[in-house]
Design an enzyme around this catalytic site. Sequence first.
Site, mmCIF file in Angstrom:
data_model
loop_
_atom_site.group_PDB
_atom_site.id
_atom_site.type_symbol
_atom_site.label_atom_id
_atom_site.label_comp_id
_atom_site.label_asym_id
_atom_site.label_seq_id
_atom_site.Cartn_x
_atom_site.Cartn_y
_atom_site.Cartn_z
ATOM 1 N N SER A 1 0.848 -1.190 0.000
ATOM 2 C CA SER A 1 0.000 0.000 0.000
ATOM 3 C C SER A 1 0.884 1.240 0.000
ATOM 4 C CB SER A 1 -0.865 0.006 1.261
ATOM 5 O OG SER A 1 -1.470 1.271 1.429
ATOM 6 N N TYR B 1 -4.236 -0.384 9.744
ATOM 7 C CA TYR B 1 -3.961 -0.713 8.344
ATOM 8 C C TYR B 1 -2.512 -0.398 7.995
ATOM 9 C CZ TYR B 1 -4.300 -0.680 3.261
ATOM 10 O OH TYR B 1 -4.103 -0.926 1.922
#
Length: 656
Positions: free
Chosen positions: A540, A553
Amino acid sequence: MKNLWNDKEAEQFKGELAQRVYTSRLLGQDTRLVLHGGGNTSVKITETSITGRSEDILYVKGSGWDLVTIEEAGFAPVKMAPLLELAKLESLTDPQMVNELKTSLTLATAPSPSVETILHATLPYKYVDHTHSDAIVSITNTDQGEAHIRKIYGDQVVVIPYVMPGFDLARLCAKIFATEASDNTIGMVLLNHGIFSFSDNAKTSYDRMISLVNQAEAYLAAQRAWEITMPPSTPSAPNIVALATLRHDLSLAADKAMIVTRDTSQIANDFVHHPDVAQLSQQGPATPDHVIRTKRLPLLGTQLNSYIDHYVRYFNTHAPQAKDEKAMLDPAPRVVIDPDLGLLCAGQTIKDAFIVRDIYQHTIEVILRASALGGYQALSAQDLFDMEYWDLEQAKLKKGGTQPPFTGEVALVTGAASGIGQACVTSLLARGAAVVGIDLDSKVTQIHDRPDYLGMVCDVTQPERLQQVLTATTHRFGGLDILVLNAGLFPGGCRIETLADEDWRKVMAVNLDANFSLMRASYPLLKLAPNGGRVVVIGSKNVPAPGPGAAAYSASKAALNQLARVAALEWGADNIRINSLHPNAVFDTALWTDEVLQSRAQHYGLTIDQYKRNNVLQTEITSRDVAELAAELCGALFAKTTAAQIPVDGGNERVI
Ligand code: ZN
C-alpha cells in the site's frame, strides 16, 4: 452400447455432408468409441467445380476437430482423383503425403486432412466411419487377438495386421480389402488400433459400427472379460511436498514447467493398488493414439526409484489437442503410478493433463479386459519406437509455436473474488498459469468456469484451511509457483485513541498474520517451483506514506512489507523472488462504493473524476493496472529482481 440414431434429429441434417456431421457426432458421444478427437469419418460427394467440371470430393475429418462437436467446416474437402493416384504408389513418405493432401484440397481455409485420408479414399463406400473402440482394442491387444476377431465376426470384417497410421497402412488396407472383402463385408478391424464400418448411407454405416462393437462387447462379456473387477482399495493421501517434488523433477525432465494432476477416480485408485500393477502397467499403449514407454527417468531421487513410470505420448491423427498445441515429445512421463502418490497425469496445461487422464482411464479398462481375455499384449518396442520417431511427429515438433509465458505454472491468489485479486487471477490466466483463487466470499468459486481455475472459499486467518487450500492446489495442479498476497482489510477512519483492541487485532490477523502463515506453509512448495518461486505482495502507499485514521492498516502493511524483505533475504538462495507493489487510490474495488467515493470527493471539494485522478500523472489507477504489473513481476522482465517495492499510484507527492 446404445444406437443413438434418432429419425427426428437426423431429419434436421439435410444433405450428404450434414448427414455425415450427424452420425459423426453420434459416434463422438460415446467415449468407449472415441476419446478427445480420436477416430475419423468421411463422405464422398460429387460436386461441380467453379469451372463447371464434375468431380468427386472426399470430405474427411480435419485435424483439430472432435467428432462430438464437429461441424461441416470440420471436414476437409480433398479431390478424390489425386488421392486414388497416390494410393497406387509403392511408397510415399509422411511429409510427402502431408504435402499431397494439402495441395489436393478444394478449399484453402480447410483444416488439415487426417493422415488416414488415403485409407478413407480407397474404401469403395460413400460413408466411412472409424473409431478406436475400447472393446476392439482390448480384444486385439492379446496374443490371440486375431483369432478372437475372426471368431466374433467371421466374414463380416476384413482383418488388417498392425501397421502405423499413414501411407503404408492405407496401402495395406487397400490391398487386403481388394482380395478379402466379400458381399458380407460390413467392416474392417485394424489390429491394435480400431475398427472401420462403411456403407452408401450415413445411417447404415453408423448402425454397422454400433452393431460390430456390440458384438465385440458381448464376446468379452461371454468370456467374463467385460466387467472390470479389482480388489477394492482405500484412497491414498499423498504428502504434498512429495507430489511437488515429483512435479519438479518431471518438469526438469521435460525441460519446461508441467502441470501434474492426481486422478482420484475409483478405477485409478484401485489400479494403483492392484497387486499386479507393476506388470500390468508396463506393457505398452492401448492404441497408437498414445505411446506408453517403459523407460525409467534417469534421476528423481531415492523415492522415485520406486516409481513405475509411464510414458504416455498421445499424439498423431487422433489427438488433435495434443497435436496442435506444442511439441509433446520430451523424455518426461505423462503418467506416473505410485502407491503413495496415486495415479498422476502430466501435461503442459491442465487440459492436456486431463486428456492424459481420460485416455489412461480407458487404457486401464483395456488392460484389465485384455488380461481377463488371456493376457494383455501390446505393440512391440520396435513399433512404439517407429511411432515415436514418426516423420509427421518430427515435423510437428519443428513447427513449435509460442506459448503464454506461465504455461505449466501454478498461481495462488488471495482475496480473489473481486477488485485487485480478481484482476490478478485474470492476468495470470491470460499468461497461461493455472490459478487457484481464494476468498471469504463464495463468489470466488464462480468467477471463472474453466479447468485451469479453481476457486475456494477460505478464511485466510484459519491456518488449517490454508493448508487445505495448498493440498487441493497440489492435488489438482502438482505444486505452486506463484503466490499473490492480496487479501486485506481496510477499516474506516479511526484515530488511535479510539481504536479498539479487537479492531486492531482483526486487521493484524488478516493483513499480517494470515500472510505470514500462508508464506510459511507455501515455502516448501515454492522452493520446488521448476522456474523458481515468486511471491507478489500487494502492499500500500500507506507503507511509505501512512495516513491519519489508518493506524492498524498502515502498521499491518508496514509489518508485511518488512516480512517480505526478510523473506527475500532468507529465500533468495532457494530461487524464490519476493516483490511488493504499493498501489494507491484504486477505486474499482469492493471497498469503494459510489457513496463512499462521493463523500470522499466532497470532503476534498473535488468531483469524483478529479478525486480519482488526484495524483502527479493525473491518471486513474485500476485493478487491472495493478494486476498486470503483479503478473509481470513474476515474469522474465523481473527475473533478476527481488525485494523491490514499486508504487502503482500515478505518482504521489508524499512518496516521491
Ligand atoms: Zn485410427
